[in-house]
Scaffold this motif. Structure first.
Motif, PDB file in Angstrom:
ATOM      1  N   UNK A 110       0.809  -1.214   0.000  1.00  0.00           N
ATOM      2  CA  UNK A 110       0.000   0.000   0.000  1.00  0.00           C
ATOM      3  C   UNK A 110       0.842   1.263   0.000  1.00  0.00           C
ATOM      4  N   UNK A 111       1.949   1.238   0.777  1.00  0.00           N
ATOM      5  CA  UNK A 111       2.752   2.431   0.995  1.00  0.00           C
ATOM      6  C   UNK A 111       4.221   2.040   1.081  1.00  0.00           C
ATOM      7  N   UNK A 112       5.102   2.944   0.643  1.00  0.00           N
ATOM      8  CA  UNK A 112       6.546   2.749   0.735  1.00  0.00           C
ATOM      9  C   UNK A 112       7.140   3.732   1.736  1.00  0.00           C
ATOM     10  N   UNK A 113       8.132   3.263   2.498  1.00  0.00           N
ATOM     11  CA  UNK A 113       8.870   4.143   3.412  1.00  0.00           C
ATOM     12  C   UNK A 113      10.362   3.902   3.193  1.00  0.00           C
ATOM     13  N   UNK A 114      11.056   4.945   2.799  1.00  0.00           N
ATOM     14  CA  UNK A 114      12.504   4.892   2.612  1.00  0.00           C
ATOM     15  C   UNK A 114      13.185   5.510   3.832  1.00  0.00           C
ATOM     16  N   UNK A 115      14.156   4.797   4.401  1.00  0.00           N
ATOM     17  CA  UNK A 115      14.914   5.290   5.557  1.00  0.00           C
ATOM     18  C   UNK A 115      16.357   5.521   5.114  1.00  0.00           C
ATOM     19  N   UNK A 116      16.733   6.770   4.887  1.00  0.00           N
ATOM     20  CA  UNK A 116      18.096   7.082   4.421  1.00  0.00           C
ATOM     21  C   UNK A 116      18.490   6.162   3.273  1.00  0.00           C
ATOM     22  N   UNK A 117      17.570   5.986   2.331  1.00  0.00           N
ATOM     23  CA  UNK A 117      17.681   4.899   1.360  1.00  0.00           C
ATOM     24  C   UNK A 117      17.790   5.402  -0.073  1.00  0.00           C
ATOM     25  N   UNK A 118      18.318   4.519  -0.910  1.00  0.00           N
ATOM     26  CA  UNK A 118      18.308   4.765  -2.338  1.00  0.00           C
ATOM     27  C   UNK A 118      16.888   4.585  -2.863  1.00  0.00           C
ATOM     28  N   UNK A 119      16.448   5.544  -3.690  1.00  0.00           N
ATOM     29  CA  UNK A 119      15.124   5.484  -4.302  1.00  0.00           C
ATOM     30  C   UNK A 119      15.305   5.617  -5.813  1.00  0.00           C
ATOM     31  N   UNK A 120      15.651   4.517  -6.472  1.00  0.00           N
ATOM     32  CA  UNK A 120      16.015   4.590  -7.890  1.00  0.00           C
ATOM     33  C   UNK A 120      14.817   4.711  -8.820  1.00  0.00           C
ATOM     34  N   UNK A 121      15.079   5.225  -9.992  1.00  0.00           N
ATOM     35  CA  UNK A 121      14.111   5.161 -11.083  1.00  0.00           C
ATOM     36  C   UNK A 121      14.453   3.932 -11.929  1.00  0.00           C
ATOM     37  N   UNK A 122      13.590   3.608 -12.856  1.00  0.00           N
ATOM     38  CA  UNK A 122      13.814   2.458 -13.729  1.00  0.00           C
ATOM     39  C   UNK A 122      15.154   2.611 -14.450  1.00  0.00           C
ATOM     40  N   UNK A 123      15.950   1.545 -14.438  1.00  0.00           N
ATOM     41  CA  UNK A 123      17.235   1.558 -15.111  1.00  0.00           C
ATOM     42  C   UNK A 123      18.385   2.064 -14.266  1.00  0.00           C
ATOM     43  N   UNK A 124      18.113   2.446 -13.018  1.00  0.00           N
ATOM     44  CA  UNK A 124      19.175   2.943 -12.135  1.00  0.00           C
ATOM     45  C   UNK A 124      19.619   1.851 -11.161  1.00  0.00           C
ATOM     46  N   UNK A 125      20.857   1.995 -10.702  1.00  0.00           N
ATOM     47  CA  UNK A 125      21.456   1.078  -9.736  1.00  0.00           C
ATOM     48  C   UNK A 125      22.088   1.894  -8.619  1.00  0.00           C
ATOM     49  N   UNK A 126      22.540   1.213  -7.562  1.00  0.00           N
ATOM     50  CA  UNK A 126      23.299   1.910  -6.526  1.00  0.00           C
ATOM     51  C   UNK A 126      24.532   2.564  -7.151  1.00  0.00           C
ATOM     52  N   UNK A 127      25.180   1.834  -8.031  1.00  0.00           N
ATOM     53  CA  UNK A 127      26.381   2.363  -8.673  1.00  0.00           C
ATOM     54  C   UNK A 127      26.092   3.645  -9.438  1.00  0.00           C
ATOM     55  N   UNK A 128      25.030   3.661 -10.231  1.00  0.00           N
ATOM     56  CA  UNK A 128      24.745   4.854 -11.025  1.00  0.00           C
ATOM     57  C   UNK A 128      24.290   6.016 -10.149  1.00  0.00           C
ATOM     58  N   UNK A 129      23.534   5.714  -9.095  1.00  0.00           N
ATOM     59  CA  UNK A 129      23.083   6.778  -8.198  1.00  0.00           C
ATOM     60  C   UNK A 129      24.238   7.380  -7.406  1.00  0.00           C
ATOM     61  N   UNK A 130      25.319   6.629  -7.252  1.00  0.00           N
ATOM     62  CA  UNK A 130      26.454   7.082  -6.456  1.00  0.00           C
ATOM     63  C   UNK A 130      27.600   7.628  -7.301  1.00  0.00           C
ATOM     64  N   UNK A 131      27.417   7.650  -8.603  1.00  0.00           N
ATOM     65  CA  UNK A 131      28.520   7.995  -9.499  1.00  0.00           C
ATOM     66  C   UNK A 131      28.950   9.455  -9.390  1.00  0.00           C
ATOM     67  N   UNK A 132      28.006  10.330  -9.040  1.00  0.00           N
ATOM     68  CA  UNK A 132      28.312  11.766  -8.968  1.00  0.00           C
ATOM     69  C   UNK A 132      27.868  12.316  -7.622  1.00  0.00           C
ATOM     70  N   UNK A 133      28.639  12.058  -6.564  1.00  0.00           N
ATOM     71  CA  UNK A 133      28.240  12.509  -5.228  1.00  0.00           C
ATOM     72  C   UNK A 133      28.264  14.031  -5.124  1.00  0.00           C
ATOM     73  N   UNK A 134      27.477  14.597  -4.209  1.00  0.00           N
ATOM     74  CA  UNK A 134      27.485  16.042  -4.013  1.00  0.00           C
ATOM     75  C   UNK A 134      28.883  16.530  -3.616  1.00  0.00           C
ATOM     76  N   UNK A 135      29.196  17.795  -3.895  1.00  0.00           N
ATOM     77  CA  UNK A 135      30.509  18.333  -3.516  1.00  0.00           C
ATOM     78  C   UNK A 135      30.731  18.264  -1.999  1.00  0.00           C
ATOM     79  N   UNK A 136      31.991  18.167  -1.623  1.00  0.00           N
ATOM     80  CA  UNK A 136      32.406  18.216  -0.212  1.00  0.00           C
ATOM     81  C   UNK A 136      31.820  17.072   0.617  1.00  0.00           C
ATOM     82  N   UNK A 137      31.663  15.915   0.008  1.00  0.00           N
ATOM     83  CA  UNK A 137      31.243  14.731   0.751  1.00  0.00           C
ATOM     84  C   UNK A 137      32.367  13.701   0.739  1.00  0.00           C
ATOM     85  N   UNK A 138      32.467  12.948   1.811  1.00  0.00           N
ATOM     86  CA  UNK A 138      33.502  11.925   1.932  1.00  0.00           C
ATOM     87  C   UNK A 138      32.950  10.590   1.461  1.00  0.00           C
ATOM     88  N   UNK A 139      33.607   9.941   0.496  1.00  0.00           N
ATOM     89  CA  UNK A 139      33.100   8.645   0.015  1.00  0.00           C
ATOM     90  C   UNK A 139      33.105   7.617   1.133  1.00  0.00           C
TER      91      UNK A 139
END
Length: 251
Positions: A110-139
């Protein structure tokens, strides 16, 4: 790529909560809650959240994922959904967001709850979502070997769960479950958030999945955003706040 990936959950029986949290009203109709953990750990990290939800009268099912492949984890989650007695509120933490995005297409959800989670669109992966991290972040301190991933044990406490007692995070670091690299690169083929009410618990002190990235994914999913003053390890640092957010979604 791997070095810029940000996805992991935690597992422990200890909890550490500081913020006061409003108590949600009982659900208007019976629902079941399915909890999906992420990488490097097992499902015991949900212990405090599970205790609160069950004490409030909810049926709660906790998925134990191998985290070797996305397909296998989706299958495990689908079995839990099928076993639920009521319509399902499907909850995923970190990499678990990939799982619920795919498994959440089940009509019983019925409902989705994301907790500090990846919320991909079709065709996306963790790898693709993480490929361009925001500036000034530590990998995240990822160590890859033989097709599996782990976090650097020495950096785990200060980056994954800096607001959780050090004795707990040292144990979590030592007890990591290797994460299959195939799960990192797997792409979702459906995005359940496009057709289901969606909530997103945004952890403002997160050093694994940057809050900026969390907000972008949540806004894209048209999710109701609930901010929590927590590290990535929200189920340990703020279990009452996490449970309250889930109960809000269950109304």
């Amino acid at each position: 790529m791997i070095r810029s990936l940000a996805a992991m959950t935690l597992a422990t029986f200890a909890t550490f909560a500081t913020d006061s949290v409003a108590v949600a009203a009982p659900p208007k109709s019976p629902v079941s809650i399915v909890l999906v953990h992420g990488a490097f750990v097992d499902a015991s990290g949900w212990k405090a959240v599970y205790d609160k939800l069950t004490s409030d009268g909810y049926e709660v099912l906790v998925v134990q994922n191998s985290t070797e492949t996305l397909e296998g984890d989706v299958n495990a989650t689908q079995r839990a959904i099928a076993a639920a007695k009521n319509p399902v509120v499907l909850v995923g933490h970190s990499y678990g967001g990939m799982v619920i995005t795919q498994a959440g297409a089940d009509p019983k959800v019925r409902t989705l709850v994301y907790i500090a989670a990846f919320a991909p669109d079709v065709g996306e992966s963790v790898e693709s979502l993480s490929a361009n991290p925001p500036p000034n972040t530590t990998p995240p301190p990822i160590v890859a070997k033989d097709g599996f991933l782990r976090l650097d044990e020495t950096k785990f406490p200060g980056q994954f769960a800096q607001d959780v007692p050090i004795a707990t995070t040292r144990f979590l670091a030592a007890a990591q479950v290797p994460w299959g690299q195939a799960a990192l690169t797997a792409k979702v083929t459906t995005a359940a958030w496009k057709s289901k009410p969606t909530y997103y618990v945004l952890t403002v002190n997160d050093m694994i999945v940057p809050p900026v990235a969390q907000r972008q994914m949540a806004q894209r999913a048209s999710a109701k955003i609930i901010e929590v003053k927590s590290s990535h390890a929200a189920m340990l640092a703020q279990p009452a706040a996490v449970a309250a957010a889930i109960e809000t979604a269950a109304q």
